[in-house]
Design a protein around this motif. Structure first.
Motif, PDB file in Angstrom:
ATOM      1  N   PHE A   5       0.785   6.599 -20.361  1.00  0.00           N
ATOM      2  CA  PHE A   5      -0.216   7.374 -19.629  1.00  0.00           C
ATOM      3  C   PHE A   5       0.365   8.056 -18.399  1.00  0.00           C
ATOM      4  N   ARG A   6       1.655   7.852 -18.135  1.00  0.00           N
ATOM      5  CA  ARG A   6       2.360   8.482 -17.003  1.00  0.00           C
ATOM      6  C   ARG A   6       1.620   8.257 -15.685  1.00  0.00           C
ATOM      7  N   ASP A   7       1.156   7.045 -15.494  1.00  0.00           N
ATOM      8  CA  ASP A   7       0.358   6.743 -14.317  1.00  0.00           C
ATOM      9  C   ASP A   7       1.110   5.773 -13.418  1.00  0.00           C
ATOM     10  N   THR A   8       1.835   6.307 -12.458  1.00  0.00           N
ATOM     11  CA  THR A   8       2.602   5.442 -11.562  1.00  0.00           C
ATOM     12  C   THR A   8       1.685   4.668 -10.618  1.00  0.00           C
ATOM     13  N   ARG A   9       0.545   5.240 -10.265  1.00  0.00           N
ATOM     14  CA  ARG A   9      -0.384   4.551  -9.364  1.00  0.00           C
ATOM     15  C   ARG A   9      -0.889   3.257  -9.996  1.00  0.00           C
ATOM     16  N   ALA A  10      -1.267   3.308 -11.264  1.00  0.00           N
ATOM     17  CA  ALA A  10      -1.733   2.106 -11.958  1.00  0.00           C
ATOM     18  C   ALA A  10      -0.604   1.080 -12.073  1.00  0.00           C
ATOM     19  N   TYR A  11       0.593   1.558 -12.320  1.00  0.00           N
ATOM     20  CA  TYR A  11       1.758   0.669 -12.420  1.00  0.00           C
ATOM     21  C   TYR A  11       1.960  -0.095 -11.114  1.00  0.00           C
ATOM     22  N   TRP A  20       0.803  -1.219   0.000  1.00  0.00           N
ATOM     23  CA  TRP A  20       0.000   0.000   0.000  1.00  0.00           C
ATOM     24  C   TRP A  20       0.847   1.285   0.000  1.00  0.00           C
ATOM     25  N   PRO A  21       1.917   1.371   0.776  1.00  0.00           N
ATOM     26  CA  PRO A  21       2.712   2.608   0.774  1.00  0.00           C
ATOM     27  C   PRO A  21       3.316   2.947  -0.594  1.00  0.00           C
ATOM     28  N   SER A  22       3.493   1.981  -1.456  1.00  0.00           N
ATOM     29  CA  SER A  22       4.112   2.249  -2.758  1.00  0.00           C
ATOM     30  C   SER A  22       3.129   2.789  -3.790  1.00  0.00           C
ATOM     31  N   LEU A  23       1.840   2.720  -3.526  1.00  0.00           N
ATOM     32  CA  LEU A  23       0.852   3.084  -4.544  1.00  0.00           C
ATOM     33  C   LEU A  23       0.951   4.539  -4.991  1.00  0.00           C
ATOM     34  N   ASN A  24       1.295   5.426  -4.082  1.00  0.00           N
ATOM     35  CA  ASN A  24       1.406   6.843  -4.443  1.00  0.00           C
ATOM     36  C   ASN A  24       2.837   7.260  -4.766  1.00  0.00           C
ATOM     37  N   GLY A  25       3.734   6.281  -4.834  1.00  0.00           N
ATOM     38  CA  GLY A  25       5.138   6.584  -5.096  1.00  0.00           C
ATOM     39  C   GLY A  25       5.411   6.893  -6.559  1.00  0.00           C
ATOM     40  N   ASP A  26       6.587   7.426  -6.796  1.00  0.00           N
ATOM     41  CA  ASP A  26       7.046   7.740  -8.143  1.00  0.00           C
ATOM     42  C   ASP A  26       7.783   6.541  -8.716  1.00  0.00           C
ATOM     43  N   PHE A  27       8.173   6.612  -9.985  1.00  0.00           N
ATOM     44  CA  PHE A  27       9.029   5.578 -10.546  1.00  0.00           C
ATOM     45  C   PHE A  27      10.399   5.688  -9.877  1.00  0.00           C
ATOM     46  N   LEU A  28      10.922   4.557  -9.408  1.00  0.00           N
ATOM     47  CA  LEU A  28      12.200   4.544  -8.708  1.00  0.00           C
ATOM     48  C   LEU A  28      13.126   3.500  -9.292  1.00  0.00           C
ATOM     49  N   PHE A  29      14.409   3.689  -9.118  1.00  0.00           N
ATOM     50  CA  PHE A  29      15.458   2.734  -9.461  1.00  0.00           C
ATOM     51  C   PHE A  29      15.214   2.074 -10.817  1.00  0.00           C
ATOM     52  N   ALA A  30      14.974   0.769 -10.837  1.00  0.00           N
ATOM     53  CA  ALA A  30      14.815   0.032 -12.093  1.00  0.00           C
ATOM     54  C   ALA A  30      13.580   0.497 -12.869  1.00  0.00           C
ATOM     55  N   ASP A  31      12.564   0.997 -12.158  1.00  0.00           N
ATOM     56  CA  ASP A  31      11.368   1.487 -12.834  1.00  0.00           C
ATOM     57  C   ASP A  31      11.738   2.604 -13.812  1.00  0.00           C
ATOM     58  N   ASN A  32      12.620   3.467 -13.365  1.00  0.00           N
ATOM     59  CA  ASN A  32      12.955   4.646 -14.152  1.00  0.00           C
ATOM     60  C   ASN A  32      14.118   4.408 -15.099  1.00  0.00           C
ATOM     61  N   GLY A  33      14.999   3.481 -14.784  1.00  0.00           N
ATOM     62  CA  GLY A  33      16.194   3.307 -15.580  1.00  0.00           C
ATOM     63  C   GLY A  33      16.136   2.147 -16.549  1.00  0.00           C
ATOM     64  N   GLY A  34      15.098   1.363 -16.498  1.00  0.00           N
ATOM     65  CA  GLY A  34      15.018   0.186 -17.357  1.00  0.00           C
ATOM     66  C   GLY A  34      14.759   0.532 -18.810  1.00  0.00           C
ATOM     67  N   ASP A  35      15.280  -0.289 -19.702  1.00  0.00           N
ATOM     68  CA  ASP A  35      15.068  -0.061 -21.127  1.00  0.00           C
ATOM     69  C   ASP A  35      13.589  -0.118 -21.502  1.00  0.00           C
ATOM     70  N   ALA A  36      12.836  -0.933 -20.804  1.00  0.00           N
ATOM     71  CA  ALA A  36      11.416  -1.081 -21.131  1.00  0.00           C
ATOM     72  C   ALA A  36      10.677   0.241 -20.978  1.00  0.00           C
ATOM     73  N   LEU A  37      11.061   1.031 -20.004  1.00  0.00           N
ATOM     74  CA  LEU A  37      10.368   2.293 -19.778  1.00  0.00           C
ATOM     75  C   LEU A  37      10.832   3.389 -20.728  1.00  0.00           C
ATOM     76  N   ARG A  38      11.903   3.153 -21.450  1.00  0.00           N
ATOM     77  CA  ARG A  38      12.372   4.136 -22.436  1.00  0.00           C
ATOM     78  C   ARG A  38      11.747   3.910 -23.804  1.00  0.00           C
ATOM     79  N   GLN A  39      11.070   2.799 -23.974  1.00  0.00           N
ATOM     80  CA  GLN A  39      10.462   2.499 -25.268  1.00  0.00           C
ATOM     81  C   GLN A  39       9.203   3.343 -25.424  1.00  0.00           C
ATOM     82  N   THR A  40       9.246   4.278 -26.342  1.00  0.00           N
ATOM     83  CA  THR A  40       8.122   5.184 -26.498  1.00  0.00           C
ATOM     84  C   THR A  40       7.154   4.726 -27.581  1.00  0.00           C
ATOM     85  N   ARG A  41       7.536   3.729 -28.346  1.00  0.00           N
ATOM     86  CA  ARG A  41       6.642   3.236 -29.401  1.00  0.00           C
ATOM     87  C   ARG A  41       6.129   1.852 -29.037  1.00  0.00           C
TER      88      ARG A  41
END
Length: 84
Positions: free
Chosen positions: A58-64, A15-36
């Motif tokens: 959709f830039r929705d970290t909560r859904a993620y 539950w505490p992570s639901l309102n969090g931002d993208f962190l560590f691997a979430d933000n640095g992974g190749d998968a998140l850089r794929q825009t197409r």
């Protein structure tokens, strides 16, 4: 009834992570850089990269984080039934 308990336990734990931002691997992974979508679908792990693409698009970290939490709960249920 035990299935509901496992899902509730996973939601409570994450539950505490639901309102969090993208962190560590979430933000640095190749998968998140794929825009197409084509790039996400070309990967071997199609479903994983498709969900990454949708969340980044959709830039929705909560859904993620909610999707991640629910998948942990479902995996706990599957593990429980396999272990029986």
């Amino acid at each position: 009834m035990f299935d509901f308990f496992l899902i509730a336990l996973a939601v409570l734990a994450y539950w505490p992570s639901l309102n969090g931002d993208f962190l560590f691997a979430d933000n640095g992974g190749d998968a998140l850089r794929q825009t197409r979508l084509k790039d996400a679908w070309a990967n071997k792990r199609k479903l994983v990269h498709l969900t990454y693409w949708l969340n980044v698009h959709f830039r929705d970290t909560r859904a993620y984080h909610l999707t991640n939490t629910l998948l942990h709960g479902v995996n706990a249920i599957l593990l429980f039934y396999v272990a029986q």
